[in-house]
Design a protein around this motif. Structure first.
Motif, PDB file in Angstrom:
ATOM      1  N   MET A   1     -10.365  10.936 -58.151  1.00  0.00           N
ATOM      2  CA  MET A   1     -11.344  11.002 -57.473  1.00  0.00           C
ATOM      3  C   MET A   1     -12.990  11.511 -58.088  1.00  0.00           C
ATOM      4  SD  MET A   1     -12.810  10.566 -53.983  1.00  0.00           S
ATOM      5  CE  MET A   1     -11.461  10.773 -53.215  1.00  0.00           C
ATOM      6  N   SER A   2     -13.914  10.784 -57.761  1.00  0.00           N
ATOM      7  CA  SER A   2     -15.165  11.794 -58.853  1.00  0.00           C
ATOM      8  C   SER A   2     -16.496  11.423 -58.260  1.00  0.00           C
ATOM      9  CB  SER A   2     -15.511  10.143 -60.150  1.00  0.00           C
ATOM     10  OG  SER A   2     -15.992   9.643 -59.554  1.00  0.00           O
ATOM     11  N   ALA A   3     -17.362  12.087 -58.303  1.00  0.00           N
ATOM     12  CA  ALA A   3     -19.150  12.089 -57.780  1.00  0.00           C
ATOM     13  C   ALA A   3     -19.927  11.454 -58.111  1.00  0.00           C
ATOM     14  CB  ALA A   3     -19.423  13.760 -57.874  1.00  0.00           C
ATOM     15  N   ARG A   4     -20.218  10.848 -56.550  1.00  0.00           N
ATOM     16  CA  ARG A   4     -21.865   9.961 -57.288  1.00  0.00           C
ATOM     17  C   ARG A   4     -22.625  10.326 -57.895  1.00  0.00           C
ATOM     18  NH1 ARG A   4     -20.767   5.416 -53.835  1.00  0.00           N
ATOM     19  NH2 ARG A   4     -19.414   6.219 -51.742  1.00  0.00           N
ATOM     20  N   PHE A   5     -23.059   9.822 -58.289  1.00  0.00           N
ATOM     21  CA  PHE A   5     -24.483   9.721 -59.954  1.00  0.00           C
ATOM     22  C   PHE A   5     -24.915   8.754 -59.715  1.00  0.00           C
ATOM     23  CE2 PHE A   5     -26.096   9.288 -64.055  1.00  0.00           C
ATOM     24  CZ  PHE A   5     -26.885  10.866 -64.009  1.00  0.00           C
ATOM     25  N   ASP A   6     -26.478   9.341 -59.976  1.00  0.00           N
ATOM     26  CA  ASP A   6     -27.321   8.617 -59.332  1.00  0.00           C
ATOM     27  C   ASP A   6     -27.905   8.859 -60.983  1.00  0.00           C
ATOM     28  OD1 ASP A   6     -30.024   7.611 -59.135  1.00  0.00           O
ATOM     29  OD2 ASP A   6     -30.191   8.437 -57.210  1.00  0.00           O
ATOM     30  N   PRO A   7     -28.902   7.851 -61.509  1.00  0.00           N
ATOM     31  CA  PRO A   7     -29.185   7.512 -62.577  1.00  0.00           C
ATOM     32  C   PRO A   7     -30.440   8.993 -62.927  1.00  0.00           C
ATOM     33  CG  PRO A   7     -28.805   5.461 -62.427  1.00  0.00           C
ATOM     34  CD  PRO A   7     -28.298   5.795 -61.258  1.00  0.00           C
ATOM     35  N   GLN A   8     -31.179   8.608 -61.775  1.00  0.00           N
ATOM     36  CA  GLN A   8     -32.538   9.245 -61.394  1.00  0.00           C
ATOM     37  C   GLN A   8     -31.789  11.073 -62.075  1.00  0.00           C
ATOM     38  OE1 GLN A   8     -35.696   8.722 -61.472  1.00  0.00           O
ATOM     39  NE2 GLN A   8     -34.439   6.051 -61.425  1.00  0.00           N
ATOM     40  N   GLN A   9     -29.996  11.297 -61.744  1.00  0.00           N
ATOM     41  CA  GLN A   9     -30.630  12.794 -62.189  1.00  0.00           C
ATOM     42  C   GLN A   9     -30.636  12.750 -63.457  1.00  0.00           C
ATOM     43  OE1 GLN A   9     -27.464  12.648 -58.460  1.00  0.00           O
ATOM     44  NE2 GLN A   9     -26.657  13.570 -59.771  1.00  0.00           N
ATOM     45  N   LEU A  10     -30.016  12.029 -63.384  1.00  0.00           N
ATOM     46  CA  LEU A  10     -30.541  12.676 -65.568  1.00  0.00           C
ATOM     47  C   LEU A  10     -32.059  12.519 -66.561  1.00  0.00           C
ATOM     48  CD1 LEU A  10     -29.733  12.994 -69.021  1.00  0.00           C
ATOM     49  CD2 LEU A  10     -28.399  11.142 -68.549  1.00  0.00           C
ATOM     50  N   ARG A  11     -33.074  13.101 -66.416  1.00  0.00           N
ATOM     51  CA  ARG A  11     -33.684  12.875 -66.787  1.00  0.00           C
ATOM     52  C   ARG A  11     -34.461  12.780 -67.598  1.00  0.00           C
ATOM     53  NH1 ARG A  11     -36.681  16.016 -62.347  1.00  0.00           N
ATOM     54  NH2 ARG A  11     -35.065  15.423 -60.154  1.00  0.00           N
ATOM     55  N   LEU A  12     -35.660  11.891 -68.094  1.00  0.00           N
ATOM     56  CA  LEU A  12     -36.141  12.208 -69.664  1.00  0.00           C
ATOM     57  C   LEU A  12     -37.471  12.770 -69.714  1.00  0.00           C
ATOM     58  CD1 LEU A  12     -36.061  10.205 -72.422  1.00  0.00           C
ATOM     59  CD2 LEU A  12     -37.778   9.141 -71.151  1.00  0.00           C
ATOM     60  N   GLY A  13     -36.905  13.787 -70.054  1.00  0.00           N
ATOM     61  CA  GLY A  13     -37.827  14.971 -70.421  1.00  0.00           C
ATOM     62  C   GLY A  13     -37.031  16.266 -72.037  1.00  0.00           C
ATOM     63  N   ASP A  14     -38.206  16.798 -71.942  1.00  0.00           N
ATOM     64  CA  ASP A  14     -37.617  17.810 -72.872  1.00  0.00           C
ATOM     65  C   ASP A  14     -37.845  19.105 -71.465  1.00  0.00           C
ATOM     66  OD1 ASP A  14     -38.398  19.944 -74.260  1.00  0.00           O
ATOM     67  OD2 ASP A  14     -39.739  19.384 -75.361  1.00  0.00           O
ATOM     68  N   ALA A  15     -36.403  19.852 -72.588  1.00  0.00           N
ATOM     69  CA  ALA A  15     -36.034  20.663 -71.230  1.00  0.00           C
ATOM     70  C   ALA A  15     -37.198  22.266 -71.407  1.00  0.00           C
ATOM     71  CB  ALA A  15     -34.604  21.455 -72.489  1.00  0.00           C
ATOM     72  N   THR A  16     -38.164  22.056 -72.309  1.00  0.00           N
ATOM     73  CA  THR A  16     -38.803  23.009 -72.411  1.00  0.00           C
ATOM     74  C   THR A  16     -39.850  22.730 -71.343  1.00  0.00           C
ATOM     75  OG1 THR A  16     -40.511  21.743 -74.083  1.00  0.00           O
ATOM     76  CG2 THR A  16     -38.682  23.587 -74.542  1.00  0.00           C
ATOM     77  N   ASP A  17     -40.179  21.468 -70.930  1.00  0.00           N
ATOM     78  CA  ASP A  17     -41.273  21.305 -69.140  1.00  0.00           C
ATOM     79  C   ASP A  17     -40.546  22.213 -68.626  1.00  0.00           C
ATOM     80  OD1 ASP A  17     -42.962  20.405 -67.691  1.00  0.00           O
ATOM     81  OD2 ASP A  17     -42.152  17.998 -68.335  1.00  0.00           O
TER      82      ASP A  17
END
Length: 326
Positions: free
Chosen positions: A1-17
């Motif tokens: 069993m695993s959790a569903r993953f939405d690609p939008q949960q991986l954001r393209l961006g800077d961790a300092t933002d």
């Protein structure tokens, strides 16, 4: 069993933002931030700036993750103990102090010996006391929390860690096997203390013994058929007494296709040890996606941010390939 993953949960961006994620959102962050050692990582990333710039960058992302974590949020930060590039620096000490400055509270430091003996080559001065380098081939996982360490079990979150895992992983030392040592499969062997004492006494106490002989003999002991040494010893007690270290090696950059991957085993242990099923688990430096793969496999909601679009696609592809689907 695993959790569903939405690609939008991986954001393209800077961790300092600070605008990437809402406040008070994550329960656990597991990450290996940039080490500032000159790795090639896209055109927009400077991994070889001054140490002062690196510490300023660290302060900004640590403050954002603090803001994005809920009151019982936890942070597992995999960083080098120290570094030599650009001058000797106490990375773990400096980043831990910065984390505390921005609000994080300290809980523990886990030592991970990944067996990277290549770092031992910088002698400084060979066989002279003029300027020898002392290099520890280990990394650390600093464990911090936001406001409260204790997270009560509310009854609707399933605990996924096994008893044997808990006993082993809370030892605080994770060790990769050295070359020539018993194989990883042997690390799960159960040996009664009486058998260990008999093995040690077999060498006697008068003559010196080569380390190579000890290793060979112990490897034979681990692969020996289980015999009288375990009779009457409950398996739980045997595992508790024998399991005192975490054993796993690093990840191959060539195999993964990323300059600085970390093994899935690292976030897997942190996730099982420090979070409940259904928690939101975050990695602000997703890279090749190890944390997100481990979180999805263990039925957590996986989130991440990645500054490089090519590596974001790499992570998404890895999640699709390595996470079982419903």
């Amino acid at each position: 069993m695993s959790a569903r993953f939405d690609p939008q949960q991986l954001r393209l961006g800077d961790a300092t933002d600070a605008s990437l994620f809402p406040d008070d959102f994550f329960q656990l962050t597991v990450t290996s931030p940039p080490y500032n050692v000159g790795l090639s990582y896209g055109e927009d990333v400077d991994d070889a700036g001054s140490y002062e710039q690196y510490l300023d960058f660290s302060r900004r992302w640590l403050a954002n993750v603090y803001r994005w974590s809920d009151s019982s949020g936890r942070l597992c930060m995999n960083i080098p103990l120290d570094k030599n590039s650009g001058g000797k620096q106490a990375v773990t000490a400096d980043l831990t102090n910065i984390a505390r400055d921005v609000g994080w509270q300290y809980h523990a430091t886990i030592i991970w010996n990944e067996g990277n003996i290549s770092r031992r080559t910088a002698w400084g001065s060979w066989m002279r006391p003029s300027a020898p380098h002392v290099i520890a081939p280990v990394e650390t996982i600093v464990v911090l929390y936001k406001q409260q360490w204790n997270r009560p079990h509310l009854g609707d979150e399933r605990v996924t860690i096994e008893r044997d895992e808990f006993m082993e992983w809370t030892s605080g030392v994770w060790t990769a096997p050295e070359e020539g040592s018993p194989s990883e499969s042997a690390d799960d062997a159960i040996i009664a203390p009486s058998l260990l004492m008999d093995w040690a006494m077999s060498f006697g106490g008068a003559s010196p013994v080569k380390v190579s002989e000890l290793r060979h003999s112990f490897a034979e002991l681990l692969t020996r058929p289980r015999g009288p040494g375990l009779e009457g010893l409950p398996s739980d007690e045997a595992r508790e007494w024998a399991s005192q270290v975490w054993t796993f090696g690093g990840e191959s950059a060539k195999r993964i296709g990323h300059p600085a991957p970390f093994p899935i085993e690292l976030p897997r242990r942190c996730i099982r040890l420090f979070s409940y099923q259904g928690d939101r688990v975050f990695d602000p430096f997703t890279g090749s996606g190890s944390t997100l793969v481990a979180a999805s496999r263990d039925e957590r909601e996986a989130y991440g941010s990645e500054i490089d679009e090519a590596y974001r696609e790499l992570a998404l592809g890895r999640i699709n390939a390595e996470v079982p689907r419903f």
